[in-house]
Design a protein around this motif. Structure first.
Motif, PDB file in Angstrom:
ATOM      1  N   ALA A 257       0.809  -1.218   0.000  1.00 15.14           N
ATOM      2  CA  ALA A 257       0.000   0.000   0.000  1.00 15.14           C
ATOM      3  C   ALA A 257       0.846   1.275   0.000  1.00 15.14           C
ATOM      4  O   ALA A 257       0.290   2.381  -0.089  1.00 15.14           O
ATOM      5  N   ASP A 259       2.960   2.594  -2.228  1.00 14.85           N
ATOM      6  CA  ASP A 259       2.849   3.375  -3.466  1.00 14.85           C
ATOM      7  C   ASP A 259       1.474   4.010  -3.596  1.00 14.85           C
ATOM      8  O   ASP A 259       1.341   5.149  -4.074  1.00 14.85           O
ATOM      9  N   TYR A 260       0.447   3.287  -3.156  1.00  8.71           N
ATOM     10  CA  TYR A 260      -0.918   3.834  -3.198  1.00  8.71           C
ATOM     11  C   TYR A 260      -1.006   5.105  -2.352  1.00  8.71           C
ATOM     12  O   TYR A 260      -1.578   6.112  -2.789  1.00  8.71           O
ATOM     13  N   VAL A 261      -0.452   5.078  -1.162  1.00  9.95           N
ATOM     14  CA  VAL A 261      -0.505   6.247  -0.278  1.00  9.95           C
ATOM     15  C   VAL A 261       0.296   7.411  -0.868  1.00  9.95           C
ATOM     16  O   VAL A 261      -0.121   8.578  -0.810  1.00  9.95           O
ATOM     17  N   LYS A 262       1.454   7.100  -1.458  1.00 13.59           N
ATOM     18  CA  LYS A 262       2.259   8.155  -2.094  1.00 13.59           C
ATOM     19  C   LYS A 262       1.469   8.856  -3.194  1.00 13.59           C
ATOM     20  O   LYS A 262       1.439  10.096  -3.277  1.00 13.59           O
ATOM     21  N   GLU A 263       0.830   8.056  -4.048  1.00 11.23           N
ATOM     22  CA  GLU A 263       0.055   8.636  -5.144  1.00 11.23           C
ATOM     23  C   GLU A 263      -1.160   9.403  -4.617  1.00 11.23           C
ATOM     24  O   GLU A 263      -1.510  10.467  -5.146  1.00 11.23           O
ATOM     25  N   MET A 264      -1.790   8.903  -3.600  1.00  8.42           N
ATOM     26  CA  MET A 264      -2.935   9.562  -3.016  1.00  8.42           C
ATOM     27  C   MET A 264      -2.565  10.958  -2.500  1.00  8.42           C
ATOM     28  O   MET A 264      -3.290  11.934  -2.709  1.00  8.42           O
ATOM     29  N   LEU A 265      -1.407  11.040  -1.835  1.00 10.52           N
ATOM     30  CA  LEU A 265      -0.985  12.318  -1.293  1.00 10.52           C
ATOM     31  C   LEU A 265      -0.534  13.287  -2.378  1.00 10.52           C
ATOM     32  O   LEU A 265      -0.682  14.493  -2.252  1.00 10.52           O
ATOM     33  N   LYS A 266       0.008  12.740  -3.476  1.00 11.37           N
ATOM     34  CA  LYS A 266       0.389  13.611  -4.605  1.00 11.37           C
ATOM     35  C   LYS A 266      -0.854  14.288  -5.178  1.00 11.37           C
ATOM     36  O   LYS A 266      -0.828  15.462  -5.546  1.00 11.37           O
ATOM     37  N   GLN A 267      -1.941  13.544  -5.276  1.00  9.23           N
ATOM     38  CA  GLN A 267      -3.166  14.073  -5.830  1.00  9.23           C
ATOM     39  C   GLN A 267      -3.736  15.199  -4.961  1.00  9.23           C
ATOM     40  O   GLN A 267      -4.474  16.042  -5.443  1.00  9.23           O
ATOM     41  N   GLU A 268      -3.385  15.162  -3.682  1.00  5.67           N
ATOM     42  CA  GLU A 268      -3.872  16.217  -2.781  1.00  5.67           C
ATOM     43  C   GLU A 268      -3.017  17.466  -2.852  1.00  5.67           C
ATOM     44  O   GLU A 268      -3.291  18.455  -2.189  1.00  5.67           O
TER      45      GLU A 268
END
Length: 269
Positions: A257, A259-268
């Protein structure tokens, strides 16, 4: 002589612990027991911060010493390693627990708490449980499996920060525990190496009315297997007559998870 430290969460007088000691005596090890002075189920990794601890020697014979501790299963391991062990034990064993400690119960179990504490001290550790809550449960089918698994770990060790969670099927039809789908067996079919079942506890709180006009609550609940058809799980194994071994690790990082969290935070942003 190899040294084994034993604890549990049912208390030093529990039949499961007494049977475990008798199963291990033929291995020729020096056995030290430090277990709670009463039941401590559901304590997980809790340890005493505000209360002091007491120790009491309950029994001593050649190759076996039994102590009780006023604290939690984790307290028992900590105080035994610090105060009772002249040398680091070769193995820590928790159990035999009266009741299933597979699946999500791993997270709540005081038996697993003692096992994990040993694991975090870099000592090979095993937790044994029987899926039977009866205080007078029959542990006889477990004997060759407990001895086989214990010998293997004594001889080979375990990877650092990994312990074994061993759950055995029930043998008494009148003591099926919390799982309505559980079965009992007259003999075990063998060992399966399993993953932890995805499961849930539901309907956990019962509200009652006290005669003195205030509400009070009981923690109860029903166990629900969320993937009953998955044949690679600990629940499936014990419900089909196998001894389930789940290698369990201290590191609970969800690596898949990250990489998922990294991408999620980038989107924010």
């Amino acid at each position: 002589m190899k040294k084994i430290l034993i604890s549990n969460d049912d208390g030093y007088q529990a039949k499961g612990l007494r049977c475990l000691v008798e199963m291990l005596k033929p291995l020729g090890c020096d056995i030290l027991v430090c277990a709670p002075d009463g039941g401590r189920s559901g304590q997980s990794l809790a340890f005493s911060v505000t209360d002091y601890l007491t120790l009491k020697k309950r029994h001593e014979e050649e190759g076996l010493t039994i102590w009780s501790c006023s604290g939690t299963p984790v307290d028992c391991i900590k105080i035994a390693l610090n105060q009772l062990c002249a040398d680091t034990p070769d193995l820590i064993i928790a159990g035999i627990n009266h009741g299933d400690n597979g699946s999500v119960n791993t997270k709540y179990s005081g038996t697993m708490g003692a096992c994990m504490e040993g694991c975090m001290k870099h000592i090979p550790s095993i937790a044994f449980s029987l899926c039977d809550h009866d205080p007078n449960a029959d542990f006889s089918l477990m004997v060759p499996y407990v001895q086989k698994i214990t010998r293997a770990v004594l001889e080979n060790g375990l990877p650092d920060y990994v312990c074994l969670n061993v759950n055995c099927p029930a043998t008494n039809p009148d003591s099926l525990g919390q799982d309505a789908n559980a079965k009992t067996f007259k003999e075990y079919k063998g060992i399966r190496i399993c993953r932890m079942t995805k499961s849930s506890w539901i309907n956990e709180i019962v509200k009652c009315d006290h005669p003195r006009q205030f509400p009070y609550y009981w923690m109860v609940g029903s166990y629900r297997n969320d993937e009953p058809q998955a044949e690679d799980t600990d629940n499936w194994a014990v419900n089909n007559g196998y001894v389930a071994i789940t290698p369990t690790q201290v590191d609970v990082t969800a690596y898949e998870a990250m990489d998922y969290v990294k991408e999620m935070l980038k989107q924010e942003g």
